[in-house]
Design an enzyme around this catalytic site. Structure first.
Site, PDB file in Angstrom:
ATOM      1  CB  SER A   9      -0.921   0.006   1.216  1.00 56.25           C
ATOM      2  OG  SER A   9      -0.170   0.072   2.409  1.00 56.25           O
ATOM      3  CB  THR A  64      -2.466   5.472   3.402  1.00 59.00           C
ATOM      4  OG1 THR A  64      -3.190   5.510   2.188  1.00 59.00           O
ATOM      5  CG2 THR A  64      -1.756   6.789   3.595  1.00 59.00           C
ATOM      6  CB  THR A 123      -0.592   6.364   0.048  1.00 60.04           C
ATOM      7  OG1 THR A 123      -1.433   5.256  -0.263  1.00 60.04           O
ATOM      8  CG2 THR A 123      -0.945   7.490  -0.886  1.00 60.04           C
ATOM      9  NE  ARG A 182      -7.452   8.026  -6.001  1.00 58.75           N
ATOM     10  CZ  ARG A 182      -7.093   7.687  -4.765  1.00 58.75           C
ATOM     11  NH1 ARG A 182      -5.832   7.420  -4.489  1.00 58.75           N
ATOM     12  NH2 ARG A 182      -7.980   7.585  -3.811  1.00 58.75           N
ATOM     13  CB  THR A 230      -5.094   5.137   6.505  1.00 59.45           C
ATOM     14  OG1 THR A 230      -5.761   4.641   7.672  1.00 59.45           O
ATOM     15  CG2 THR A 230      -3.684   5.559   6.890  1.00 59.45           C
ATOM     16  N   GLY A 231      -7.379   5.347   4.269  1.00 59.55           N
ATOM     17  CA  GLY A 231      -8.671   4.876   3.779  1.00 59.55           C
ATOM     18  C   GLY A 231      -9.032   5.596   2.497  1.00 59.55           C
TER      19      GLY A 231
HETATM   20  N1  GLY Z   1      -5.811   7.288   1.380  1.00 53.15           N
HETATM   21  C1  GLY Z   1      -5.089   6.866   0.291  1.00 53.15           C
HETATM   22  C2  GLY Z   1      -5.719   7.100  -0.999  1.00 53.15           C
HETATM   23  O1  GLY Z   1      -6.935   7.060  -1.110  1.00 53.15           O
HETATM   24  O2  GLY Z   1      -5.018   7.316  -1.953  1.00 53.15           O
END
Ligand code: GLY
Length: 354
Positions: free
Chosen positions: A91, A202, A220, A230, A253-254
């Site tokens: 991740s 992340t 991340t 993105r 994170t998420g």
């Molecule tokens: N929180 C990491 C992402 O959505 O890229």
């Protein structure tokens, strides 16, 4: 020096007037804050490092460095570097899951409380430690955020060594994902039971030292199989992380798309500024995230179809973490050592949409 009685009387008065933080964790620290408010002694803070659970080794490293005198941002970047350079963590950094084209694109940002500076990179390719490149943006340019080709060019100019970040394991995961995208495409499905690895994992890490100086960093590889280009929340100051030396630091994170809309890092710090404990602030931020969620990501009871976590630390060394759905932990290191603690949660696991 104040005698004990005068001290307690003045403490009670200051507390009633709202000058003292509420719900401090350590009595000794409460005394320190009161002494400082009374002008009776220097600020003796309580060093603390808090991060997502995958930072359990990193919080220890960062805490040891901070208590040894290293700057808070340098210390936590050292902590997240452990995860960035771990090829088995899919991740973050080296070995992170790639985008839909099979290219690993990394995001990171950091803030340094005492100097009120910030740096970030987004969609960075070929450099395993985007947190260090984010800090280089902060240290060596007048800018705050560099992305894509420019971020890579800058990193090379700063002496970072390019390398292939796509490990064999992550390449195989990408091929499996690709082959099962569409039953009518030209890729053969080799295994009907294959589980497709999926992550928007992340690492976020926040720290405070004995002087009450705070810093934050988030790094991340972003949402697995994302579209080329993105950006998630991690490179966005105020979303993926935020540090204000007057108050504390927070990060997340998420699912980044939700956190960007909620400005989660900033919001959590603002809730703490208004008196919430770190845990209360993190829970209130999760509530706001639900509020800004579009209907397609909610079930018929209004519960989110995603998970997300928020972590926070105050200038006075209190800390907390919260998760949308019960079960997640966060890592912390203070004078009691490094450990995982359960996150507070907004929804029970049994309420998770199926
Ligand atoms: N929180 C990491 C992402 O959505 O890229």
């Amino acid at each position: 020096m104040l005698d004990r009685r005068a001290f307690l009387e003045k403490s009670a008065l200051l507390s009633a007037l709202g000058f003292l933080p509420r719900a401090v964790r350590a009595e000794e620290y409460e005394l320190d804050v009161a002494r400082t408010a009374l002008g009776a002694g220097p600020f003796r803070g309580r060093p603390c490092v808090v991060s997502s659970a995958n930072g359990i080794k990193g919080v220890k490293l960062a805490y040891d460095r901070i208590t040894g005198g290293t700057d808070t941002l340098d210390a936590i970047i050292g902590g997240v570097n452990l995860v960035e350079l771990d090829p088995n963590d899919q991740s973050v950094g080296l070995g992170g899951l790639p985008n839909e084209d099979g290219v690993v694109q990394l995001d990171a940002s950091c803030m340094h409380g005492p100097t009120r500076r910030a740096g970030a990179v987004g969609c960075l390719e070929d450099i395993a430690t985007p947190s260090l490149v984010a800090k280089a943006v902060m240290d060596y340019t007048t800018h705050v955020l560099l992305v894509g080709r420019g971020a890579r060019k800058f990193a090379l100019a700063m002496g970072f060594t390019p390398q292939n970040l796509l490990t064999e394991k992550s390449r195989q995961d990408w091929l499996r994902w690709k082959s099962r995208l569409n039953p009518n495409d030209n890729w053969l499905d080799h295994d009907d039971n294959v589980k497709i690895n999926w992550t928007h994992g992340t690492i976020n890490m926040n720290a405070v030292n004995a002087a009450g100086d705070v810093s934050s960093v988030t790094t991340t590889s972003g949402l697995a199989w994302k579209l080329d280009g993105r950006l998630g929340d991690s490179p966005i100051h105020g979303a993926g992380q935020y540090a204000d030396n007057d108050i504390g630091a927070a990060g997340s994170t998420g699912l980044g798309e939700i956190n960007i809309k909620a400005c989660g890092g900033f919001l959590t710090v603002e809730f703490m500024r208004n008196g919430a404990t770190p845990e209360e602030a993190a829970l209130k931020t999760l509530e706001r995230m639900v509020h800004v969620t579009e209907p397609r990501l909610l079930d018929d009871k209004g519960r989110p179809r995603y998970d997300i976590q928020v972590y926070a630390v105050t200038k006075d060394g209190r800390f907390g973490g919260a998760t949308m759905y019960e079960g997640a932990s966060f890592a912390v290191c203070d004078e009691k050592g490094a450990r995982l603690e359960k996150c507070a949660f907004r929804y029970k696991n049994t309420e998770r949409p199926r």
